[in-house]
Design a protein around this motif. Structure first.
Motif, PDB file in Angstrom:
ATOM      1  N   TRP A  38       0.928  -1.623  -0.319  1.00 17.61           N
ATOM      2  CA  TRP A  38       0.074  -0.207  -0.004  1.00 17.61           C
ATOM      3  C   TRP A  38       0.545   1.287  -0.367  1.00 17.61           C
ATOM      4  CZ3 TRP A  38      -0.355   3.685   4.242  1.00 17.61           C
ATOM      5  CH2 TRP A  38      -0.731   4.044   3.880  1.00 17.61           C
ATOM      6  N   ASN A  41       3.019   1.772  -3.357  1.00 17.73           N
ATOM      7  CA  ASN A  41       1.861   1.944  -4.233  1.00 17.73           C
ATOM      8  C   ASN A  41       1.678   3.404  -4.184  1.00 17.73           C
ATOM      9  OD1 ASN A  41       0.324   1.265  -6.696  1.00 17.73           O
ATOM     10  ND2 ASN A  41      -1.354   2.119  -5.412  1.00 17.73           N
ATOM     11  N   ARG A  50       3.037   4.243 -12.479  1.00 17.21           N
ATOM     12  CA  ARG A  50       1.733   3.351 -12.650  1.00 17.21           C
ATOM     13  C   ARG A  50       0.879   3.262 -10.774  1.00 17.21           C
ATOM     14  NH1 ARG A  50       3.765   1.965 -17.384  1.00 17.21           N
ATOM     15  NH2 ARG A  50       2.426   2.374 -19.687  1.00 17.21           N
ATOM     16  N   ALA A  51      -0.159   2.949 -10.625  1.00 18.61           N
ATOM     17  CA  ALA A  51      -0.793   2.428  -9.580  1.00 18.61           C
ATOM     18  C   ALA A  51      -0.782   1.110 -10.403  1.00 18.61           C
ATOM     19  CB  ALA A  51      -2.170   2.886 -10.389  1.00 18.61           C
ATOM     20  N   GLY A  52      -0.881   0.345  -9.441  1.00 15.32           N
ATOM     21  CA  GLY A  52      -0.143  -1.852  -9.571  1.00 15.32           C
ATOM     22  C   GLY A  52       0.240  -2.246  -9.494  1.00 15.32           C
ATOM     23  N   THR A  53       1.321  -0.704 -10.316  1.00 13.20           N
ATOM     24  CA  THR A  53       2.720  -2.088 -10.791  1.00 13.20           C
ATOM     25  C   THR A  53       3.123  -2.318  -9.088  1.00 13.20           C
ATOM     26  OG1 THR A  53       2.874  -0.104 -12.561  1.00 13.20           O
ATOM     27  CG2 THR A  53       4.929  -0.934 -11.362  1.00 13.20           C
ATOM     28  N   ALA A  55       2.463  -3.816  -6.645  1.00 12.14           N
ATOM     29  CA  ALA A  55       1.311  -4.843  -6.319  1.00 12.14           C
ATOM     30  C   ALA A  55       2.439  -6.036  -7.159  1.00 12.14           C
ATOM     31  CB  ALA A  55       0.136  -4.406  -6.882  1.00 12.14           C
ATOM     32  N   ASP A  56       2.112  -5.760  -8.696  1.00  9.21           N
ATOM     33  CA  ASP A  56       2.295  -6.895  -9.572  1.00  9.21           C
ATOM     34  C   ASP A  56       4.326  -7.620  -9.363  1.00  9.21           C
ATOM     35  OD1 ASP A  56      -0.205  -6.555 -10.807  1.00  9.21           O
ATOM     36  OD2 ASP A  56       0.591  -5.266 -11.982  1.00  9.21           O
TER      37      ASP A  56
END
Length: 333
Positions: A38, A41, A50-53, A55-56
């Motif tokens: 969290w 991010n 970018r958002a989500g990168t 977590a990926d």
């Protein structure tokens, strides 16, 4: 001397939901991972990603980190699993505790490198974004040691002493320094230190991560010195003390060298992220993005704003306009 105040240990570290065991140690690790992702991010987006990168890439880093942490523990404490009278199967029982942060960071970095390479992202930039989150994850994860009644120091009668009640694994019930708590608080301080320094000095190219490593090693050194659990010793110092000193020197060396070779911070951390944000803004509000909305006032100030379209003219005024254009006027009857 009687201890009049202390930190109690939980009566048990696992709750059974039917046939499913819910272990406090595992919950602390899982919560720590979520906090790290969290915060990472938010910091990644602030740096232009970018958002989500985050977590990926964590999908790669976290499993590698868990394996690395367990391997480090098993290798450095192999006698707990492979000596006479021990069961080697216990080496796979992660829920009983035993994750070495040194191995977790080292192999976790390999997983992060794979994820970054697949996305075309520089690993140092990703490491800078995630560094404070890792420190907070460690702070939360250390409370898993409280559930397992482990990671404590010498006997003491301070008001914040940890009361050990279990005799499993050779423990002697009594009151001890809560070194798990000391390390947890230290990691929270490290997280805030890295965020402050990153904001103040615009750290880049892996220097925020190196600062986290160096600061953590300082605290781990004195906390490790207080621990009384079995450990290998070299020249009178615990193995983890030597590891902390070596890693600290490497982290400081990296900061010094990288400042000379690559000053400042990366201009682009994720290729195409800025263009995607601009296109997304245009699609959402029907404009050409932030640059387009600011262009009109600038054009108006320069006198290049488009002129308003003239109102249609009728009657004699229309005939006069046609005369000026050189075309044959036609009068209304």
């Amino acid at each position: 001397m009687e201890t009049i105040a202390y930190i109690p240990s939980p009566s048990r570290g696992v709750i059974h939901l039917g046939p499913i065991p819910l272990r406090g140690y595992a919950f602390c690790i899982i919560i720590g991972v979520f906090v790290a992702v969290w915060l990472g991010n938010k910091r990644w987006i602030a740096r232009g990603g970018r958002a989500g990168t985050v977590a990926d890439i964590a999908v790669w880093a976290v499993p590698f980190g868990l394996v690395g942490g367990r391997l480090y523990h098993v290798i450095t404490d192999y006698e707990l699993y492979f000596s006479a009278g021990r069961d080697w199967v216990d080496a796979f029982k992660v829920w009983q505790g035993g994750l070495g942060i040194w191995g977790a960071i080292a192999l976790g970095a390999v997983g992060a490198w794979i994820g970054c390479r697949r996305r075309g992202i520089p690993l140092p930039a990703y490491a800078d974004a995630i560094a404070p989150g890792i420190a907070l994850a460690q702070a939360i994860g250390r409370w898993g040691n409280w559930f397992n009644q482990e990671l404590y120091g010498r006997e003491t009668h301070v008001p914040w002493a940890l009361h050990i009640t279990s005799s499993e694994g050779g423990r002697v019930p009594g009151y001890y320094h809560p070194t798990f708590l000391y390390e947890s608080l230290w990691c929270v301080g490290v997280a805030f230190l890295v965020m402050w320094a990153d904001r103040r000095f615009k750290l880049g190219h892996g220097r925020a991560f190196a600062l986290y490593v160096a600061a953590y090693c300082v605290g781990r050194g004195w906390i490790e010195y207080m621990r009384v659990d079995d450990a290998h010793h070299i020249l009178g110092l615990r193995l983890n003390d030597w590891t902390a000193m070596i890693v600290f020197l490497l982290a400081v060396l990296y900061i010094v060298v990288s400042v000379k070779k690559r000053p400042g911070r990366e201009a682009v951390v994720e290729p195409g992220a800025a263009d995607e944000e601009t296109d997304g803004g245009a699609a959402a509000d029907g404009t050409d993005g932030a640059a387009g909305t600011e262009a009109a006032p600038e054009a108006e100030a320069a006198g290049s704003a488009p002129e308003a379209e003239p109102e249609p003219e009728t009657g004699d005024e229309a005939e006069e306009v046609k005369d000026e254009a050189g075309s044959a006027p036609t009068k209304k009857s």
